[in-house]
Scaffold this active site. Structure first.
Site, short mmCIF file in Angstrom:
data_model
loop_
_atom_site.label_atom_id
_atom_site.label_comp_id
_atom_site.label_asym_id
_atom_site.label_seq_id
_atom_site.Cartn_x
_atom_site.Cartn_y
_atom_site.Cartn_z
N SER A 239 0.86 -1.18 0.00
CA SER A 239 0.00 0.00 0.00
C SER A 239 0.89 1.22 0.00
O SER A 239 2.12 1.12 0.09
CB SER A 239 -0.85 0.01 1.27
OG SER A 239 0.02 0.20 2.37
N LYS A 240 0.24 2.37 -0.10
CA LYS A 240 0.99 3.63 -0.07
C LYS A 240 1.84 3.70 1.20
O LYS A 240 2.96 4.15 1.20
CB LYS A 240 0.00 4.78 -0.06
CG LYS A 240 0.02 5.56 -1.34
CD LYS A 240 -0.62 6.89 -1.11
CE LYS A 240 -1.48 7.24 -2.31
NZ LYS A 240 -2.54 8.16 -2.01
N ARG A 241 1.21 3.21 2.30
CA ARG A 241 1.90 3.31 3.58
C ARG A 241 3.18 2.48 3.58
O ARG A 241 4.17 2.83 4.20
CB ARG A 241 0.98 2.87 4.71
CG ARG A 241 1.01 3.86 5.85
CD ARG A 241 0.14 3.45 7.01
NE ARG A 241 -1.17 3.03 6.59
CZ ARG A 241 -1.86 2.06 7.18
NH1 ARG A 241 -1.35 1.41 8.18
NH2 ARG A 241 -3.06 1.75 6.77
N GLY A 243 5.12 2.16 1.22
CA GLY A 243 6.10 2.73 0.29
C GLY A 243 5.81 2.52 -1.18
O GLY A 243 6.65 2.83 -2.02
#
Ligand code: GLU
Length: 471
Positions: A239-241, A243
């Site tokens: 996910s974006k979290r 990276g």
């Protein structure tokens, strides 16, 4: 039978690595089998689909050169096809209109949850054979069998079995006349003659439903291959979290398409322990059965490592064409008379992780003037004026612009002024670049080009003159 694969993204947000990997695997398998690859935009979710997202999909495919033989098809333009197919199923007694209200369905769900049952439609309208009417809104449900099992051999996951009793009568047409995903995907896979579906493992539970619909439509289902999802370095879904960037952000960060494709093929597929594959090799070697069953973890360092490899090893002309893109992004004027991009590639290819970084380093070679860093300024004083002037004259006279000639001129200059090479080199470097670090001085000067090098020397002389006036 001709192999036909498809990429069928929903344009509801950014295009992520997992999706483009799916596109790539479908593309590879079609090319490997000399088949066809189709692009189909699944935009029937009217609230979440956007034009921008569709454009991101098209731009990402174009960047990675994943060409499609047919499409893009838009499901929102094929609604009649789904409506006709649903009506046909009703006529054949394989689907039915359901007028159950939202209240009834919510209540049913609550009761089932309270009884610790799996929430599912209870078949209230299944046998009523209700006609269509304009007065009340209705959905169309697929009449799923209660008995038996759905078995299929997944090319990645192996043999899978689902009990029909686990699947309820799913809605195939919503009350607004739009199809649901599980229905239009089947109508289209059938209409487009898709033979192989490679997609994310998050769709495994949809597959038995889709196979049943294929059978109801009198057809055989394609061969499926479900690819495990990608994990982040934290072990959770990528996910974006954790990276992950969207596909085009990798381009914007200076990742080469060659590196990303090589990275994506290895992220879930292997051929012995080979890491580097040319595109031709990928097409030749790719088999769906060789996709790994275990989820792969995204490793940005490995992507950068491949990027460095391709920056170093691709033809410098090719890397120069990429550099051109990043320099334009930085609003650099690439008219004739500017540094030769291939030369810049050769000067920097061993020292950078990304082409964007190369472009930023190359920026110092554009423009007639430079800003001197504080440290650099200390090298520009009256002592350096005589040899800066002399060097400027010798550059102006030089007929051939070659690195080794410039190097020789520099050595002659040091001799002429009876100075160590370093004593003349550092002030000249500062004059040229504004800093005390750069590639070897003769190469730096060569890359700048004659006119710009002379102008920068004039700038340094002016700087000394004015700073002395001020002092
Ligand atoms: N539109 C679906 C998605 O983006 C396609 C799934 C499929 O390939 O069947 O997940």
């Amino acid at each position: 039978m001709k192999v036909r694969t498809r990429f069928a993204p929903s344009p509801t947000g950014n295009l992520h690595l997992g999706s483009i990997r799916t596109a790539f695997y479908n593309w590879l398998y079609a090319r490997h089998s000399q088949g066809e690859f189709i692009l189909r935009i699944e935009d029937t979710d009217r609230e979440r689909s956007t034009k921008e997202s569709t454009q991101l999909i098209l731009d990402s495919m174009a960047w990675l050169e994943l060409s499609y033989d047919k499409g893009p098809f838009f499901q929102s333009e094929r609604l009649d096809l789904y409506r006709e197919a649903a009506e046909k199923l009703i006529t054949q007694g394989l689907a039915y209109r359901c007028y159950c209200s939202q209240e009834r369905l919510s209540k049913l769900r609550e009761e089932q949850l309270a009884n610790r049952e799996k929430p599912r439609y209870d078949g209230h309208c299944r046998t009523k054979n209700l006609p269509s009417t304009n007065e009340h809104s209705y959905v169309i449900r697929f009449k799923n069998s209660f008995q038996g099992e759905v078995n299929f051999t997944d090319q990645v996951m192996g043999s899978l079995t689902f009990k029909n009793s686990e699947l309820d009568d799913l809605v195939i047409m919503k009350s607004d006349g739009f199809p649901t995903y599980n229905f239009c995907v089947v109508v289209d896979d059938l209409a487009m003659g898709i033979t192989h579906v490679i997609r994310g493992a998050d769709h495994i539970n949809n597959t038995p439903r889709q196979i049943n619909i294929f059978h109801a439509l009198g057809a055989t289902a394609p061969t499926y291959g479900h690819v495990p999802l990608i994990l982040g370095s934290d072990g959770h879904l990528l996910s974006k979290r954790s990276g992950a960037l969207s596909v085009l952000q990798y381009r914007d960060e200076g990742i080469l398409k060659d590196a990303l494709l090589n990275y994506l093929i290895r992220l879930g597929w292997s051929h012995g322990d080979q890491e580097i594959f040319s595109l031709e090799e990928m097409v030749e070697l790719f088999e769906v059965e060789d996709i790994n069953r275990a989820a792969a973890a995204f490793n940005p360092e490995k992507l950068l490592c491949l990027n460095r490899h391709y920056i170093k090893s691709l033809d410098s002309k090719v890397v120069a064409s990429y550099l051109d893109h990043y320099l334009r992004e930085l609003k650099i004027d690439l008219n004739p008379g500017q540094p030769c991009l291939e030369d810049l590639v050769v000067a920097f290819r061993e020292r950078v992780d990304t082409v964007k970084e190369m472009a930023v380093k190359a920026l110092d070679f554009y423009g007639d003037s430079v800003n001197y860093t504080e440290e650099a300024r200390t090298y520009l004083n009256h002592n350096s004026v005589p040899f800066i002037e002399a060097f400027q004259k010798s550059l102006a006279k030089s007929l051939f612009w070659q690195e080794d000639m410039i190097h020789k001129d520099l050595e002659d200059l040091a001799r002429q002024f009876n100075l160590k090479f370093g004593k003349i080199a550092q002030p000249l470097r500062v004059a040229m670049m504004g800093t005390t670090v750069s590639p070897p001085l003769h190469r730096t000067i060569y890359l700048l080009g004659k006119d710009r090098a002379i102008k920068r020397l004039s700038g340094a002389l002016e700087y000394v003159a004015t700073s002395q006036d001020l002092g």
